[in-house]
Design an enzyme around this catalytic site. Structure first.
Site, PDB file in Angstrom:
ATOM      1  N   HIS A 128       4.253  25.952 -11.218  1.00 33.26           N
ATOM      2  CA  HIS A 128       3.669  24.911 -12.579  1.00 33.26           C
ATOM      3  C   HIS A 128       4.072  26.100 -13.301  1.00 33.26           C
ATOM      4  O   HIS A 128       4.132  27.415 -13.880  1.00 33.26           O
ATOM      5  CB  HIS A 128       2.492  24.533 -12.886  1.00 33.26           C
ATOM      6  CG  HIS A 128       2.320  23.740 -13.116  1.00 33.26           C
ATOM      7  ND1 HIS A 128       2.417  23.685 -14.720  1.00 33.26           N
ATOM      8  CD2 HIS A 128       2.064  22.210 -12.770  1.00 33.26           C
ATOM      9  CE1 HIS A 128       2.148  22.329 -15.718  1.00 33.26           C
ATOM     10  NE2 HIS A 128       2.305  21.454 -14.090  1.00 33.26           N
ATOM     11  N   ASP A 205      -3.909  29.353  -9.483  1.00 32.22           N
ATOM     12  CA  ASP A 205      -3.781  27.916  -9.657  1.00 32.22           C
ATOM     13  C   ASP A 205      -4.578  26.905  -8.586  1.00 32.22           C
ATOM     14  O   ASP A 205      -3.850  26.622  -7.863  1.00 32.22           O
ATOM     15  CB  ASP A 205      -2.374  27.995 -10.083  1.00 32.22           C
ATOM     16  CG  ASP A 205      -2.386  26.136 -11.032  1.00 32.22           C
ATOM     17  OD1 ASP A 205      -3.371  25.400 -10.699  1.00 32.22           O
ATOM     18  OD2 ASP A 205      -0.805  26.287 -10.841  1.00 32.22           O
ATOM     19  N   GLN A 208      -4.326  21.839  -7.779  1.00 25.54           N
ATOM     20  CA  GLN A 208      -4.109  20.310  -6.127  1.00 25.54           C
ATOM     21  C   GLN A 208      -5.341  21.309  -5.030  1.00 25.54           C
ATOM     22  O   GLN A 208      -5.028  20.155  -3.945  1.00 25.54           O
ATOM     23  CB  GLN A 208      -3.231  20.798  -6.114  1.00 25.54           C
ATOM     24  CG  GLN A 208      -1.761  20.780  -7.191  1.00 25.54           C
ATOM     25  CD  GLN A 208      -2.048  18.992  -7.679  1.00 25.54           C
ATOM     26  OE1 GLN A 208      -2.210  18.641  -7.165  1.00 25.54           O
ATOM     27  NE2 GLN A 208      -1.130  18.948  -8.889  1.00 25.54           N
ATOM     28  N   LYS A 231      -7.909  15.589 -12.542  1.00 23.29           N
ATOM     29  CA  LYS A 231      -7.533  16.061 -11.004  1.00 23.29           C
ATOM     30  C   LYS A 231      -8.503  16.026 -10.079  1.00 23.29           C
ATOM     31  O   LYS A 231      -7.983  15.614  -8.712  1.00 23.29           O
ATOM     32  CB  LYS A 231      -5.998  17.002 -10.860  1.00 23.29           C
ATOM     33  CG  LYS A 231      -5.027  17.091 -11.302  1.00 23.29           C
ATOM     34  CD  LYS A 231      -3.973  17.875 -11.419  1.00 23.29           C
ATOM     35  CE  LYS A 231      -3.330  18.645 -11.912  1.00 23.29           C
ATOM     36  NZ  LYS A 231      -1.789  17.678 -12.345  1.00 23.29           N
ATOM     37  N   CYS A 374       7.089  19.880 -13.481  1.00 21.32           N
ATOM     38  CA  CYS A 374       6.824  20.930 -13.804  1.00 21.32           C
ATOM     39  C   CYS A 374       6.892  21.844 -12.837  1.00 21.32           C
ATOM     40  O   CYS A 374       6.037  23.478 -13.214  1.00 21.32           O
ATOM     41  CB  CYS A 374       5.803  21.117 -14.757  1.00 21.32           C
ATOM     42  SG  CYS A 374       5.120  19.553 -16.012  1.00 21.32           S
TER      43      CYS A 374
END
Length: 420
Positions: A128, A205, A208, A231, A374
Protein backbone atom coordinates in the site's frame (compact mmCIF):
# COMPACT_ATOMS: atom_id res chain seq x y z
CA UNK A 1 -26.48 -8.32 20.77
CA UNK A 2 -25.45 -11.33 18.71
CA UNK A 3 -28.20 -13.93 18.48
CA UNK A 4 -27.10 -17.42 19.50
CA UNK A 5 -28.82 -19.77 17.10
CA UNK A 6 -28.14 -22.21 14.28
CA UNK A 7 -27.84 -19.99 11.24
CA UNK A 8 -25.01 -18.44 9.26
CA UNK A 9 -22.78 -15.96 11.03
CA UNK A 10 -23.92 -13.15 8.75
CA UNK A 11 -27.58 -13.71 9.54
CA UNK A 12 -26.73 -13.67 13.25
CA UNK A 13 -24.90 -10.35 13.13
CA UNK A 14 -26.70 -8.38 10.40
CA UNK A 15 -29.28 -6.94 12.83
CA UNK A 16 -26.34 -5.24 14.57
CA UNK A 17 -25.49 -3.18 11.44
CA UNK A 18 -28.28 -0.66 10.72
CA UNK A 19 -26.57 0.75 7.63
CA UNK A 20 -26.93 -2.56 5.79
CA UNK A 21 -30.73 -2.38 5.88
CA UNK A 22 -31.39 0.26 3.25
CA UNK A 23 -32.23 0.67 -0.41
CA UNK A 24 -29.77 2.04 -2.96
CA UNK A 25 -31.27 2.94 -6.35
CA UNK A 26 -34.42 1.08 -5.21
CA UNK A 27 -32.44 -2.13 -4.60
CA UNK A 28 -31.26 -3.63 -1.30
CA UNK A 29 -27.75 -2.45 -0.45
CA UNK A 30 -25.06 -5.06 -1.08
CA UNK A 31 -21.94 -3.67 0.56
CA UNK A 32 -18.80 -5.33 -0.82
CA UNK A 33 -16.20 -2.69 0.04
CA UNK A 34 -15.12 -3.64 3.55
CA UNK A 35 -11.43 -3.72 2.56
CA UNK A 36 -11.78 0.06 2.19
CA UNK A 37 -13.76 0.52 5.38
CA UNK A 38 -16.00 -1.73 7.45
CA UNK A 39 -19.45 -0.95 8.73
CA UNK A 40 -20.06 -0.30 12.44
CA UNK A 41 -22.26 -2.34 14.80
CA UNK A 42 -24.76 -0.73 17.14
CA UNK A 43 -22.57 -1.51 20.16
CA UNK A 44 -19.81 0.71 18.74
CA UNK A 45 -22.27 3.47 17.87
CA UNK A 46 -23.71 3.24 21.38
CA UNK A 47 -20.26 3.41 22.97
CA UNK A 48 -19.54 6.62 21.07
CA UNK A 49 -22.87 8.14 22.04
CA UNK A 50 -22.53 7.11 25.68
CA UNK A 51 -19.04 8.61 25.89
CA UNK A 52 -20.11 11.98 24.48
CA UNK A 53 -23.37 12.08 26.44
CA UNK A 54 -21.99 10.99 29.81
CA UNK A 55 -18.19 11.01 30.07
CA UNK A 56 -16.84 13.63 27.64
CA UNK A 57 -13.75 15.26 29.14
CA UNK A 58 -10.04 15.44 28.47
CA UNK A 59 -7.99 12.47 29.63
CA UNK A 60 -5.09 12.28 32.09
CA UNK A 61 -5.15 15.99 32.93
CA UNK A 62 -8.17 16.38 35.18
CA UNK A 63 -8.97 15.15 38.68
CA UNK A 64 -12.72 15.57 38.35
CA UNK A 65 -15.12 12.68 37.86
CA UNK A 66 -15.71 13.07 34.13
CA UNK A 67 -11.98 13.19 33.38
CA UNK A 68 -11.44 10.11 35.49
CA UNK A 69 -14.17 8.19 33.66
CA UNK A 70 -12.89 9.33 30.26
CA UNK A 71 -9.35 8.28 31.17
CA UNK A 72 -10.53 4.89 32.38
CA UNK A 73 -12.44 4.29 29.13
CA UNK A 74 -9.57 5.53 26.96
CA UNK A 75 -6.91 3.45 28.71
CA UNK A 76 -9.27 0.51 29.09
CA UNK A 77 -9.58 0.39 25.32
CA UNK A 78 -5.78 0.16 25.10
CA UNK A 79 -5.87 -2.90 27.35
CA UNK A 80 -8.45 -4.47 25.05
CA UNK A 81 -6.31 -3.85 21.95
CA UNK A 82 -3.22 -5.24 23.70
CA UNK A 83 -5.10 -8.43 24.58
CA UNK A 84 -6.62 -8.64 21.09
CA UNK A 85 -3.18 -8.92 19.42
CA UNK A 86 -1.52 -10.56 22.46
CA UNK A 87 0.99 -7.80 23.15
CA UNK A 88 3.27 -8.52 26.09
CA UNK A 89 2.49 -5.13 27.66
CA UNK A 90 -0.16 -2.45 27.31
CA UNK A 91 2.75 -0.01 26.88
CA UNK A 92 3.44 -1.64 23.52
CA UNK A 93 0.19 -0.23 22.07
CA UNK A 94 0.39 3.33 20.74
CA UNK A 95 -2.77 5.02 19.51
CA UNK A 96 -2.49 6.62 16.08
CA UNK A 97 -4.97 8.22 13.70
CA UNK A 98 -4.63 5.27 11.35
CA UNK A 99 -2.09 2.74 10.10
CA UNK A 100 -0.50 5.35 7.84
CA UNK A 101 0.41 7.46 10.87
CA UNK A 102 1.81 4.38 12.60
CA UNK A 103 4.12 3.66 9.65
CA UNK A 104 5.17 7.31 9.49
CA UNK A 105 5.93 7.19 13.21
CA UNK A 106 8.31 4.27 12.68
CA UNK A 107 9.83 5.85 9.58
CA UNK A 108 10.57 9.19 11.21
CA UNK A 109 11.35 8.12 14.77
CA UNK A 110 13.32 4.95 13.98
CA UNK A 111 14.19 5.20 10.30
CA UNK A 112 15.59 8.73 10.28
CA UNK A 113 17.70 7.97 13.34
CA UNK A 114 18.96 4.48 12.50
CA UNK A 115 19.39 4.28 8.73
CA UNK A 116 22.42 5.64 6.90
CA UNK A 117 23.81 5.66 3.38
CA UNK A 118 24.17 2.14 2.03
CA UNK A 119 21.73 0.55 4.46
CA UNK A 120 18.96 -1.40 2.79
CA UNK A 121 15.20 -1.53 3.32
CA UNK A 122 13.26 -4.40 1.74
CA UNK A 123 9.64 -3.77 0.78
CA UNK A 124 7.38 -5.50 -1.77
CA UNK A 125 5.78 -4.44 -5.05
CA UNK A 126 2.37 -5.08 -3.47
CA UNK A 127 2.73 -2.54 -0.64
CA UNK A 128 0.00 0.00 0.00
CA UNK A 129 1.25 3.53 -0.65
CA UNK A 130 1.27 4.03 3.12
CA UNK A 131 4.11 1.52 3.47
CA UNK A 132 6.01 2.88 0.49
CA UNK A 133 6.03 6.69 0.46
CA UNK A 134 7.39 7.16 4.03
CA UNK A 135 10.32 4.87 3.20
CA UNK A 136 10.94 6.73 -0.05
CA UNK A 137 11.28 9.90 2.01
CA UNK A 138 13.56 8.22 4.54
CA UNK A 139 15.75 6.83 1.76
CA UNK A 140 16.02 10.25 0.13
CA UNK A 141 17.08 11.82 3.45
CA UNK A 142 19.45 9.10 4.67
CA UNK A 143 20.87 7.54 1.52
CA UNK A 144 19.38 4.16 2.37
CA UNK A 145 18.50 1.88 -0.55
CA UNK A 146 15.04 0.44 -1.19
CA UNK A 147 14.73 -3.07 -2.61
CA UNK A 148 11.53 -4.85 -3.60
CA UNK A 149 10.28 -8.41 -3.42
CA UNK A 150 8.26 -9.26 -6.53
CA UNK A 151 5.54 -11.84 -7.14
CA UNK A 152 5.92 -15.58 -7.61
CA UNK A 153 4.09 -17.61 -10.24
CA UNK A 154 0.91 -17.49 -8.14
CA UNK A 155 1.02 -13.69 -7.84
CA UNK A 156 1.97 -13.92 -4.18
CA UNK A 157 5.04 -12.99 -2.12
CA UNK A 158 8.16 -14.51 -3.72
CA UNK A 159 9.86 -16.00 -0.67
CA UNK A 160 12.77 -17.40 -2.66
CA UNK A 161 13.54 -14.02 -4.18
CA UNK A 162 13.32 -12.45 -0.72
CA UNK A 163 16.03 -14.83 0.46
CA UNK A 164 18.31 -13.56 -2.33
CA UNK A 165 17.65 -9.89 -1.51
CA UNK A 166 18.31 -9.93 2.23
CA UNK A 167 21.87 -9.54 3.47
CA UNK A 168 23.95 -7.97 6.23
CA UNK A 169 23.14 -4.47 4.91
CA UNK A 170 19.39 -5.04 5.39
CA UNK A 171 18.13 -3.03 8.35
CA UNK A 172 14.37 -3.21 7.84
CA UNK A 173 11.81 -5.42 6.13
CA UNK A 174 8.41 -3.79 5.64
CA UNK A 175 5.68 -6.11 4.43
CA UNK A 176 1.91 -6.17 4.17
CA UNK A 177 0.40 -9.19 5.92
CA UNK A 178 -2.56 -9.48 3.54
CA UNK A 179 -2.52 -7.65 0.21
CA UNK A 180 -5.54 -5.39 -0.24
CA UNK A 181 -5.35 -6.03 -3.99
CA UNK A 182 -4.06 -9.58 -4.45
CA UNK A 183 -5.64 -11.07 -1.33
CA UNK A 184 -2.52 -13.16 -0.69
CA UNK A 185 -1.60 -13.94 2.92
CA UNK A 186 2.12 -13.38 3.20
CA UNK A 187 4.26 -15.76 5.31
CA UNK A 188 5.10 -13.16 7.95
CA UNK A 189 6.38 -15.61 10.58
CA UNK A 190 8.90 -17.05 8.14
CA UNK A 191 9.84 -13.57 6.93
CA UNK A 192 10.50 -12.48 10.52
CA UNK A 193 12.69 -15.52 11.24
CA UNK A 194 14.81 -14.86 8.16
CA UNK A 195 15.06 -11.10 8.80
CA UNK A 196 16.11 -11.55 12.42
CA UNK A 197 18.92 -13.85 11.32
CA UNK A 198 20.40 -10.72 9.72
CA UNK A 199 19.51 -8.49 12.71
CA UNK A 200 16.97 -6.66 10.55
CA UNK A 201 13.76 -5.22 12.01
CA UNK A 202 10.34 -6.16 10.62
CA UNK A 203 7.34 -3.86 10.25
CA UNK A 204 4.01 -5.49 9.33
CA UNK A 205 1.06 -3.68 7.77
CA UNK A 206 -1.81 -5.69 9.27
CA UNK A 207 -4.75 -3.55 8.11
CA UNK A 208 -6.26 -6.43 6.15
CA UNK A 209 -5.42 -9.19 8.63
CA UNK A 210 -6.26 -7.88 12.12
CA UNK A 211 -9.99 -7.51 11.25
CA UNK A 212 -10.26 -10.97 9.69
CA UNK A 213 -8.13 -13.51 11.55
CA UNK A 214 -6.52 -14.11 14.96
CA UNK A 215 -3.28 -12.14 15.30
CA UNK A 216 -0.60 -12.90 17.90
CA UNK A 217 2.27 -10.42 17.73
CA UNK A 218 4.38 -12.47 20.14
CA UNK A 219 4.00 -15.57 17.98
CA UNK A 220 4.80 -13.61 14.82
CA UNK A 221 7.70 -11.95 16.69
CA UNK A 222 7.49 -8.79 14.54
CA UNK A 223 9.12 -5.60 15.76
CA UNK A 224 6.22 -3.36 14.78
CA UNK A 225 2.69 -3.92 13.52
CA UNK A 226 0.11 -1.36 12.45
CA UNK A 227 -3.66 -1.53 11.95
CA UNK A 228 -6.57 0.85 11.33
CA UNK A 229 -9.69 0.83 13.46
CA UNK A 230 -12.09 1.71 10.66
CA UNK A 231 -11.42 -1.61 8.92
CA UNK A 232 -12.31 -3.57 12.07
CA UNK A 233 -15.75 -2.15 12.94
CA UNK A 234 -14.34 0.86 14.82
CA UNK A 235 -14.69 4.56 13.94
CA UNK A 236 -12.46 6.37 11.50
CA UNK A 237 -9.59 8.45 12.87
CA UNK A 238 -8.20 5.78 15.20
CA UNK A 239 -5.62 3.04 14.71
CA UNK A 240 -2.71 1.60 16.60
CA UNK A 241 0.96 0.81 16.40
CA UNK A 242 2.30 -2.23 18.21
CA UNK A 243 6.01 -2.17 18.96
CA UNK A 244 8.31 -4.21 21.12
CA UNK A 245 8.79 -2.43 24.43
CA UNK A 246 12.57 -2.01 24.37
CA UNK A 247 12.47 -0.87 20.76
CA UNK A 248 9.80 1.76 21.41
CA UNK A 249 11.74 2.99 24.44
CA UNK A 250 14.82 3.49 22.25
CA UNK A 251 12.90 5.64 19.74
CA UNK A 252 12.60 9.44 20.15
CA UNK A 253 9.17 11.12 20.15
CA UNK A 254 7.43 11.56 16.82
CA UNK A 255 5.42 14.73 17.58
CA UNK A 256 5.87 17.35 20.30
CA UNK A 257 3.23 18.98 22.50
CA UNK A 258 1.08 18.24 25.48
CA UNK A 259 0.55 14.74 26.88
CA UNK A 260 3.92 13.40 25.66
CA UNK A 261 6.01 15.27 28.23
CA UNK A 262 7.25 14.70 31.78
CA UNK A 263 8.82 18.09 32.58
CA UNK A 264 9.11 21.16 30.35
CA UNK A 265 11.55 24.05 30.69
CA UNK A 266 12.11 26.97 28.36
CA UNK A 267 15.18 25.37 26.79
CA UNK A 268 14.50 21.63 27.05
CA UNK A 269 12.01 18.96 28.07
CA UNK A 270 11.86 15.40 29.29
CA UNK A 271 9.35 12.95 27.93
CA UNK A 272 6.63 10.73 29.29
CA UNK A 273 7.01 6.97 29.47
CA UNK A 274 5.41 4.69 26.91
CA UNK A 275 3.02 4.80 25.29
CA UNK A 276 2.29 8.48 25.93
CA UNK A 277 5.66 9.58 24.56
CA UNK A 278 4.19 9.05 21.10
CA UNK A 279 0.71 10.50 21.75
CA UNK A 280 1.10 14.27 21.63
CA UNK A 281 -1.89 16.52 22.19
CA UNK A 282 -5.49 15.75 23.00
CA UNK A 283 -6.11 12.30 21.53
CA UNK A 284 -9.10 10.86 19.68
CA UNK A 285 -10.74 9.83 22.94
CA UNK A 286 -14.18 8.94 21.68
CA UNK A 287 -12.71 7.07 18.73
CA UNK A 288 -10.45 5.06 21.06
CA UNK A 289 -13.48 4.16 23.17
CA UNK A 290 -15.19 3.06 19.94
CA UNK A 291 -12.15 0.96 19.06
CA UNK A 292 -12.39 -0.75 22.42
CA UNK A 293 -16.07 -1.48 21.81
CA UNK A 294 -15.22 -2.91 18.37
CA UNK A 295 -12.60 -5.19 19.91
CA UNK A 296 -15.22 -6.36 22.42
CA UNK A 297 -17.64 -7.08 19.59
CA UNK A 298 -15.13 -9.02 17.47
CA UNK A 299 -13.89 -10.92 20.51
CA UNK A 300 -17.43 -11.90 21.47
CA UNK A 301 -17.97 -13.39 18.01
CA UNK A 302 -14.52 -14.99 17.95
CA UNK A 303 -11.83 -14.31 15.36
CA UNK A 304 -11.51 -18.01 14.55
CA UNK A 305 -15.22 -18.09 13.75
CA UNK A 306 -14.96 -14.96 11.60
CA UNK A 307 -11.99 -16.37 9.70
CA UNK A 308 -13.72 -19.70 9.08
CA UNK A 309 -16.94 -18.08 7.87
CA UNK A 310 -15.05 -15.76 5.53
CA UNK A 311 -13.25 -18.77 4.05
CA UNK A 312 -16.66 -20.24 3.16
CA UNK A 313 -17.64 -16.95 1.51
CA UNK A 314 -14.33 -16.83 -0.37
CA UNK A 315 -14.85 -20.29 -1.85
CA UNK A 316 -18.34 -19.34 -2.96
CA UNK A 317 -17.26 -15.95 -4.36
CA UNK A 318 -14.54 -17.49 -6.51
CA UNK A 319 -16.84 -20.28 -7.67
CA UNK A 320 -19.37 -17.73 -8.89
CA UNK A 321 -16.78 -15.43 -10.47
CA UNK A 322 -15.44 -18.34 -12.52
CA UNK A 323 -18.83 -18.49 -14.24
CA UNK A 324 -17.98 -15.28 -16.13
CA UNK A 325 -15.39 -15.99 -18.84
CA UNK A 326 -14.44 -12.33 -19.24
CA UNK A 327 -13.38 -12.00 -15.59
CA UNK A 328 -9.69 -12.21 -14.72
CA UNK A 329 -8.92 -12.36 -10.99
CA UNK A 330 -5.57 -11.21 -9.64
CA UNK A 331 -3.70 -12.94 -6.83
CA UNK A 332 -3.55 -16.60 -5.81
CA UNK A 333 -6.54 -18.89 -6.05
CA UNK A 334 -8.08 -20.07 -2.76
CA UNK A 335 -7.97 -23.68 -1.67
CA UNK A 336 -11.13 -25.71 -2.23
CA UNK A 337 -12.40 -24.75 1.24
CA UNK A 338 -11.73 -21.05 0.64
CA UNK A 339 -8.65 -20.84 2.85
CA UNK A 340 -5.24 -19.63 1.70
CA UNK A 341 -6.20 -16.09 0.78
CA UNK A 342 -8.34 -13.17 1.94
CA UNK A 343 -12.06 -12.76 1.31
CA UNK A 344 -11.64 -10.29 -1.54
CA UNK A 345 -11.22 -10.43 -5.29
CA UNK A 346 -9.63 -7.79 -7.51
CA UNK A 347 -10.53 -8.37 -11.12
CA UNK A 348 -10.98 -7.02 -14.62
CA UNK A 349 -13.76 -7.93 -17.04
CA UNK A 350 -12.46 -7.83 -20.58
CA UNK A 351 -12.34 -4.32 -22.02
CA UNK A 352 -14.82 -2.88 -19.53
CA UNK A 353 -13.24 -0.19 -17.39
CA UNK A 354 -13.52 -0.95 -13.65
CA UNK A 355 -15.04 2.47 -12.98
CA UNK A 356 -17.78 1.74 -15.50
CA UNK A 357 -18.42 -1.61 -13.85
CA UNK A 358 -18.64 -0.02 -10.43
CA UNK A 359 -21.04 2.65 -11.70
CA UNK A 360 -23.36 0.10 -13.30
CA UNK A 361 -23.29 -2.14 -10.21
CA UNK A 362 -24.10 0.82 -7.97
CA UNK A 363 -27.30 1.32 -9.92
CA UNK A 364 -28.25 -2.19 -8.77
CA UNK A 365 -27.37 -1.36 -5.15
CA UNK A 366 -24.03 -3.22 -5.23
CA UNK A 367 -21.08 -1.31 -3.75
CA UNK A 368 -17.63 -2.42 -4.96
CA UNK A 369 -14.31 -0.63 -5.30
CA UNK A 370 -12.70 0.48 -8.55
CA UNK A 371 -9.24 2.00 -9.07
CA UNK A 372 -5.70 1.21 -8.06
CA UNK A 373 -6.54 0.62 -4.37
CA UNK A 374 -3.49 2.68 -3.28
CA UNK A 375 -1.23 0.14 -4.99
CA UNK A 376 -0.21 1.89 -8.19
CA UNK A 377 3.21 0.18 -8.46
CA UNK A 378 1.53 -3.22 -8.14
CA UNK A 379 -0.95 -2.40 -10.90
CA UNK A 380 1.93 -1.36 -13.15
CA UNK A 381 3.63 -4.65 -12.30
CA UNK A 382 0.41 -6.46 -13.29
CA UNK A 383 0.20 -4.33 -16.45
CA UNK A 384 -3.28 -3.01 -15.66
CA UNK A 385 -4.21 0.58 -14.88
CA UNK A 386 -6.95 -0.33 -12.41
CA UNK A 387 -9.09 -3.18 -11.15
CA UNK A 388 -12.52 -3.69 -9.67
CA UNK A 389 -12.57 -5.18 -6.17
CA UNK A 390 -15.25 -6.98 -4.22
CA UNK A 391 -14.29 -7.42 -0.57
CA UNK A 392 -16.27 -9.35 2.03
CA UNK A 393 -16.67 -9.28 5.78
CA UNK A 394 -18.47 -11.53 8.24
CA UNK A 395 -21.76 -9.64 7.78
CA UNK A 396 -21.98 -10.58 4.08
CA UNK A 397 -24.11 -13.47 2.81
CA UNK A 398 -24.10 -15.89 -0.11
CA UNK A 399 -27.26 -14.19 -1.33
CA UNK A 400 -25.34 -10.92 -1.58
CA UNK A 401 -22.64 -12.66 -3.60
CA UNK A 402 -25.38 -13.97 -5.90
CA UNK A 403 -26.78 -10.45 -6.31
CA UNK A 404 -23.28 -9.16 -7.11
CA UNK A 405 -22.64 -11.90 -9.68
CA UNK A 406 -26.02 -11.40 -11.35
CA UNK A 407 -25.41 -7.66 -11.64
CA UNK A 408 -21.86 -8.22 -12.84
CA UNK A 409 -23.07 -10.61 -15.56
CA UNK A 410 -25.64 -8.07 -16.70
CA UNK A 411 -23.02 -5.32 -16.77
CA UNK A 412 -20.59 -7.42 -18.79
CA UNK A 413 -23.34 -8.38 -21.24
CA UNK A 414 -24.41 -4.75 -21.56
CA UNK A 415 -20.92 -3.50 -22.39
CA UNK A 416 -20.31 -6.46 -24.71
CA UNK A 417 -23.37 -5.47 -26.71
CA UNK A 418 -22.01 -1.95 -27.01
CA UNK A 419 -18.46 -2.94 -27.91
CA UNK A 420 -19.63 -5.69 -30.24
Amino acid sequence: MIAIQEKSLALQVRPDFPILHQQIQESPLVYLDSAATSQKPTSVLAALQDYYEQDNANVHRGVHTLSGRATDAYEGARDKVAAFVNAASRQEIVYTRNASEGINLVAYSWGMNNLKAGDEVILTVMEHHSNLIPWQWVAQKTGAVLKFVELDENQAFDLEQFKTLINDRTKLVGVVHVSNTLGCINPVEEIVVIAHQYDAKVLIDACQSVPHMPIDVQKIDCDWLVASGHKMCAPTGIGFLYGKLDLLRSMPPFLGGGEMIADVFLDHATYADLPHKFEAGTPAIGEAVGLGAAVDYLTQIGMDKIHAYEAELTAYLFKRLREIPEVQIYGPQPHADGTGRAALASFTAGDVHPHDLSTILDQAGVAIRAGHHCTQPLHRHLKVSSTARASLYFYNTREEIDAFINSLKEAVEFFSSIFG
